[in-house]
Scaffold this motif. Structure first.
Motif, PDB file in Angstrom:
ATOM      1  N   VAL A   1      -6.513   2.700  -2.141  1.00  0.00           N
ATOM      2  CA  VAL A   1      -5.860   4.001  -2.070  1.00  0.00           C
ATOM      3  C   VAL A   1      -6.765   4.947  -1.296  1.00  0.00           C
ATOM      4  O   VAL A   1      -7.954   5.084  -1.583  1.00  0.00           O
TER       5      VAL A   1
ATOM      6  N   TYR B   1      -1.675  10.735  -0.344  1.00  0.00           N
ATOM      7  CA  TYR B   1      -2.301   9.408  -0.392  1.00  0.00           C
ATOM      8  C   TYR B   1      -1.551   8.422   0.490  1.00  0.00           C
ATOM      9  O   TYR B   1      -0.353   8.550   0.739  1.00  0.00           O
TER      10      TYR B   1
ATOM     11  N   TRP C   1       4.090   4.341  -6.360  1.00  0.00           N
ATOM     12  CA  TRP C   1       3.031   5.267  -6.752  1.00  0.00           C
ATOM     13  C   TRP C   1       3.200   5.712  -8.192  1.00  0.00           C
ATOM     14  O   TRP C   1       4.315   5.956  -8.663  1.00  0.00           O
TER      15      TRP C   1
ATOM     16  N   GLY D   1       3.724   9.321  -1.971  1.00  0.00           N
ATOM     17  CA  GLY D   1       2.289   9.424  -2.190  1.00  0.00           C
ATOM     18  C   GLY D   1       1.783  10.848  -2.186  1.00  0.00           C
ATOM     19  O   GLY D   1       0.599  11.085  -1.922  1.00  0.00           O
TER      20      GLY D   1
ATOM     21  N   ALA E   1      -1.521   2.724  -6.635  1.00  0.00           N
ATOM     22  CA  ALA E   1      -0.573   2.197  -5.652  1.00  0.00           C
ATOM     23  C   ALA E   1      -0.373   0.717  -5.916  1.00  0.00           C
ATOM     24  O   ALA E   1      -1.352  -0.037  -6.006  1.00  0.00           O
TER      25      ALA E   1
END
Length: 532
Positions: free
Chosen positions: A401, A424, A452, A477, A504
């Motif tokens: 991540v 992210y 996520w 994300g 993730a």
């Protein structure tokens, strides 16, 4: 007697500040920065008589455009300088061009200029950690060059403006002022040398010509990867108009236009409107003028942005996704400009069908053979080539991540302080020839879609139900923190801060692979500087 010295002798310090405050703005037809500097700055600063360094405290420093901007802001705030926006821009341009930093000098610290969030600085000299970086990023002093005498004056300025500096942790247990003046200032003068040959070499070098058409690839958190053609048109000295015309990876059109400035021959700063959103670009031109690299982000929301890379002329700027599994059939988007000719995805990967085709974007249906060799290969469109742009893999063995450490800030709750989100991406890897994930020979598969979620970082976070109150993450994300202020639902009616993992996950069932990162949801920040 010098006129400015006469003013000083007659007026004294407080009256001098008043003079600066009430002085009428200068009318300069061409807005010459050198002239504005002499009229506005020499009210307080003196002439030294040295042609190489003519002005006290000014000529002994070199900074980025942002650094000079902060200096002038401080002169306005503390010393009563009156300067119009046009005059300020002229002085910043002049100083950044004549007393700026070379590309090699800014390279280690581009992250702070580009407002990259969640950067964890590494390998800072312990002497600076204790004396400087306990308050500033190392980029704050790394993006300045001063003579030793000027660094020493800078120490005294610190003490005058921030007299409690000596009382802070890592200062009150030592003779901070003496160390700063006698040890740190000489070290700064050596490590960040005002007379560094890199600047003189850059001043003498031919500067890149940026006008023309550029092939662009980038990423924005809410829309994903994109490609476009950037057209740069000069309007005056160091000023440009620009347009962006392209597509996001899902086919949505990307349209943008705006204006840009160039400082020191390579520092690109632009403001533009992209699909109705105000954006900023901070980029650096390569010394050969063939690349522009940096970041584009939303005005007022620095965290909502991503990398942007531009190349001169025809080029493959990127491939999304950048990997295909053995035996799989999937859509692959090739991004660039002037993409003409046949498409080749490398050995073992065939183009089943061209689904859509634009000047900057080709979407194909690709098939990877079941026995295709694991590894990266070049992608070609006609004469254009993307080196090692597409990987074939057998399975995802590891997920990272990005970023690994991050901060989000509560806000909202009436709109006084905006929330600071955190964004992210999930980076996938397959095990390399050694068959072990997490080793040096892992094959980077690029960024991939992921599921996520957030989880407590530790037992305390689980006990305090941080996942319930600190915020939530969507399937793009993007983490949005909770509201600022007290929360009566929490123990002791505390606020919505939290200590979380961002998780993730990819794959299904027994083949599911996940990775996580640390997220600290914390308090708002009330003062944001160009160089933190």
């Amino acid at each position: 007697m010098n006129n400015n010295k006469s003013k000083r002798a007659l007026l004294g310090g407080s009256a001098l500040a008043l003079l600066g405050a009430i002085a009428a703005p200068t009318t300069v037809s061409a807005m010459d920065g050198a002239s504005v500097l002499q009229e506005k700055c020499l009210i307080c600063h003196t002439r030294t008589g040295d042609p190489e360094a003519p002005y006290s405290r000014i000529s002994q420093q070199r900074k980025t455009p942002e650094g000079w901007h902060m200096t002038i802001n401080r002169m306005q705030r503390l010393n009563g300088l009156f300067i119009s926006p046009q005059e300020k821009q002229a002085v910043i341009q002049y100083l950044a061009d004549t007393q700026g930093l070379a590309p090699s000098e800014t390279a280690p610290y581009r992250y702070v200029l580009e407002q990259q969030p969640n950067v964890v600085e590494q390998d800072i000299d312990p002497a600076y950690v204790e004396m400087c970086a306990r308050c500033h990023s190392s980029a704050r002093f790394g993006l300045q060059r001063r003579t030793e005498a000027e660094w020493k004056l800078h120490v005294n300025t610190h003490m005058a403006i921030n007299p409690t500096t000596e009382l802070h942790a890592l200062a009150r247990d030592r003779s901070w002022y003496d160390i700063a003046l006698n040890d740190t200032a000489p070290k700064l003068a050596k490590d960040f040398n005002f007379h560094d040959a890199a600047w003189k070499k850059w001043q003498a070098a031919p500067k890149p010509e940026l006008a023309g058409r550029w092939s662009v690839a980038g990423f924005l958190p809410e829309q994903g990867d994109y490609s476009a053609t950037l057209t740069i048109t000069p309007t005056s000295n160091n000023r440009f108009e620009l347009t962006l015309d392209g597509h996001f990876v899902d086919g949505t059109a990307l349209k943008g236009s705006g204006k840009a400035k160039l400082y020191a021959g390579y520092e690109w700063r632009a403001q533009l409107n992209v699909n109705g959103t105000k954006m900023r670009q901070v980029m650096a031109a390569s010394e050969d003028g063939q690349q522009l690299t940096g970041r584009m982000y939303q005005v007022g929301r620095d965290e909502m942005g991503g990398e942007i890379n531009a190349h001169v002329g025809t080029a493959i700027a990127g491939v999304s996704p950048a990997a295909i599994k053995q035996g799989a059939v999937q859509e692959i988007t090739i991004m660039g400009s002037e993409l003409k000719g046949n498409v080749s995805l490398g050995r073992g990967v065939s183009v089943e069908k061209v689904l859509t085709r634009d000047n900057d974007r080709i979407v194909v249906l690709a098939r990877a053979q079941k026995n295709a060799t694991v590894g990266a290969r070049d992608v070609r469109v006609g004469q254009s080539r993307g080196q090692q742009a597409l990987a074939v893999y057998d399975q995802v063995a590891r997920v990272a991540v990005v970023p690994a450490e991050s901060i989000a800030r509560v806000g909202g709750n009436g709109g006084l302080v905006p929330k600071v989100q955190s964004t992210y991406r999930a980076q996938a890897f397959s095990a390399g020839p050694d068959g072990k994930a997490g080793t040096a020979d892992d094959l980077n598969l690029g960024y991939m879609p992921a599921n996520w979620s957030v989880a407590p970082f530790n037992e305390t976070a689980e006990h305090d139900k941080d996942t319930k109150y600190a915020g939530s993450i969507d399937q793009q994300g993007i983490f949005t923190p909770g509201d600022a202020g007290l929360n009566p639902e929490r123990k002791f009616s505390t606020n919505n801060l939290g200590n979380l993992k961002v998780v993730a996950s990819m794959g299904e069932g027994d083949e599911q692979v996940s990775g996580d990162a640390h997220l600290l949801v914390t308090v708002p920040v009330y003062i944001k500087r160009a160089v933190q």
